[in-house]
Design an enzyme around this catalytic site. Structure first.
Site, PDB file in Angstrom:
ATOM      1  N   ALA A 108       0.859  -1.187   0.000  1.00 29.14           N
ATOM      2  CA  ALA A 108       0.000   0.000   0.000  1.00 29.14           C
ATOM      3  C   ALA A 108       0.893   1.235   0.000  1.00 29.14           C
ATOM      4  O   ALA A 108       2.107   1.141   0.199  1.00 29.14           O
ATOM      5  CB  ALA A 108      -0.900   0.012   1.231  1.00 29.14           C
ATOM      6  N   LYS A 109       0.307   2.381  -0.209  1.00 30.53           N
ATOM      7  CA  LYS A 109       1.025   3.647  -0.042  1.00 30.53           C
ATOM      8  C   LYS A 109       0.005   4.751   0.094  1.00 30.53           C
ATOM      9  O   LYS A 109      -1.125   4.642  -0.407  1.00 30.53           O
ATOM     10  CB  LYS A 109       1.896   3.932  -1.266  1.00 30.53           C
ATOM     11  N   GLY A 110       0.412   5.817   0.789  1.00 20.91           N
ATOM     12  CA  GLY A 110      -0.448   6.983   0.916  1.00 20.91           C
ATOM     13  C   GLY A 110       0.361   8.229   0.644  1.00 20.91           C
ATOM     14  O   GLY A 110       1.599   8.194   0.666  1.00 20.91           O
TER      15      GLY A 110
END
Ligand code: GLU
Length: 419
Positions: A108-110
């Site tokens: 994931a990444k934000g």
């Protein structure tokens, strides 16, 4: 020739590398369709009351690329150049990265498009808390676990942990990693990325029969990963001849005193003006005569127009995506050995995994235990990737992708498709 950021779209780069590795492992089209693109993409509006009373609307994203092998995992980045495509690419790389080091996480990444250097602590805290509440349905210790990335740190994680815990009514440290130690953070997490970079450089030097002692090194980017890798290389007897950050670049042919440089940067926030060094232009760093280059800044820093000037024999990607595919091809033709990002900088997420395990168990390990376990994971992953590189005669990046994508594909095959 200036080191300008050419607009190579990070997502296109991730897809191109995926296809090359998927072809090499003979991945069927159905599995490709299932694992190539993100599972979930969320874009949120983040209104923040600024210190002057005005309200500024920031845009944020959280992308879960894969949860096939476990909870989605990856950092949160605050930077003016954050885009959804960049976050998607970074989330994709997290999936392969976790699989390369064989930890039971997806990717994931934000990110929030903002300029954190021009924001006060209060503004940063309000932005972080509002963003956390906006992505709340996605995150959780069994679902998706954020961590620090570019311009976020343990304080940012503390705010996320607190916001999440307040909505649930009790403390849930396992919702983030890279937390302060006093909140359930792990010893060794802060320096884990740089330490992992160091372990992979050691392994690469053994493979190349290049003594680390006395080797000359240039480091592009002097944040968490770059400065700690530089410190460990310095301690091992390497000569760090050039260091750059977003404000400038310093050079000393006989080697910079890295502990002093880190100290100065912690006091004044930049490397330029360091005593016993001469200033050089940032693009000149790439052309510096050195054995090892450590790109530890942002994506696409080394591309078709500047890869030709590199003189290093070994490139260790502490940053995510610092080389474009065109740069890869140029370095390949020059015989440069590249330790790809999803292997080189996987030490950070590996100790994040240790932190999450400790939080789940409510039982904490000592620093030496963490270093030993990290070393074992990194050395094993390096050996696994090197074996594919040698057996299949493919570049190290393709070998790492083949390993990571292959493991995810295997998990998909065994799980099958729902319903
Ligand atoms: N941001 C780091 C990375 O790109 C660490 C992610 C994590 O620990 O979850 O690997």
């Amino acid at each position: 020739m200036p080191t300008t950021l050419v607009q190579d779209n990070a997502c296109d780069v991730a897809m191109e590398n995926f296809d090359t590795a998927a072809d090499a492992i003979g991945l069927d089209n159905n599995t490709r369709e299932m694992i190539k693109r993100p599972e979930r993409v969320l874009t949120v509006s983040v209104p923040v009351r600024m210190d002057d009373g005005s309200i500024h609307r920031f845009e944020g994203h959280r992308v879960q690329h894969s949860s096939v092998r476990g909870p989605a995992k990856g950092g949160i980045r605050y930077h003016p150049q954050v885009t959804l495509d960049e976050v998607k690419a970074l989330a994709t790389w997290m999936t392969w990265k976790c699989a390369v080091v064989n930890i039971p996480f997806g990717g994931a990444k934000g990110g929030i498009t903002c300029d954190p250097k021009r924001m006060s602590q209060g503004e940063l805290e309000r932005m972080t808390r509002r963003y956390t509440s906006a992505i709340l349905p996605l995150i959780g210790p069994e679902q998706d676990i954020p961590a620090p990335d570019v311009y976020t740190n343990s304080q940012t994680m503390a705010w996320i942990m607190d916001t999440y815990s307040m909505t649930k009514g009790y403390a849930i440290p396992g919702v983030v990693t890279g937390k302060p130690i006093s909140l359930g953070g792990s010893l060794g997490r802060n320096e884990a990325t740089g330490r992992g970079v160091f372990y992979t450089i050691e392994s690469a030097c053994e493979h190349l029969r290049m003594p680390l002692q006395g080797a000359s090194v240039a480091v592009q980017g002097f944040g968490n990963a770059g400065s700690i890798a530089a410190q460990l290389l310095y301690d091992a007897g390497a000569r760090i001849v050039a260091v750059s950050d977003s404000t400038g670049c310093v050079y000393n042919r006989s080697g910079l005193n890295i502990p002093q440089l880190i100290h100065m940067k912690s006091l004044c926030g930049h490397v330029d003006g360091f005593p016993e060094s001469e200033p050089i232009l940032p693009h000149e760093l790439l052309a510096v005569d050195c054995d090892i280059l450590v790109p530890a800044a942002l994506e696409n820093m080394i591309h078709a127009d500047n890869a030709g000037v590199l003189r290093a024999r070994l490139v260790a990607e502490a940053a995510n995506g610092p080389l474009t595919p065109a740069a890869d091809r140029i370095l390949e033709s020059k015989g440069v050995f590249v330790i790809p990002d999803i292997l080189c900088n996987a030490g950070g997420v590996t100790v994040s995994y240790f932190e999450w395990v400790q939080d789940e168990q409510h039982l904490f390990w000592d620093a030496q235990d963490i270093y030993n376990r990290l070393q074992r994971v990194m050395k094993t992953a390096f050996a696994d990737v090197l074996r594919i590189h040698l057996d299949r005669k493919v570049p190290m990046r393709i070998a790492a992708n083949m390993l990571g994508i292959g493991r995810v594909a295997e998990a998909v095959r065994i799980r099958g498709i729902y319903p």
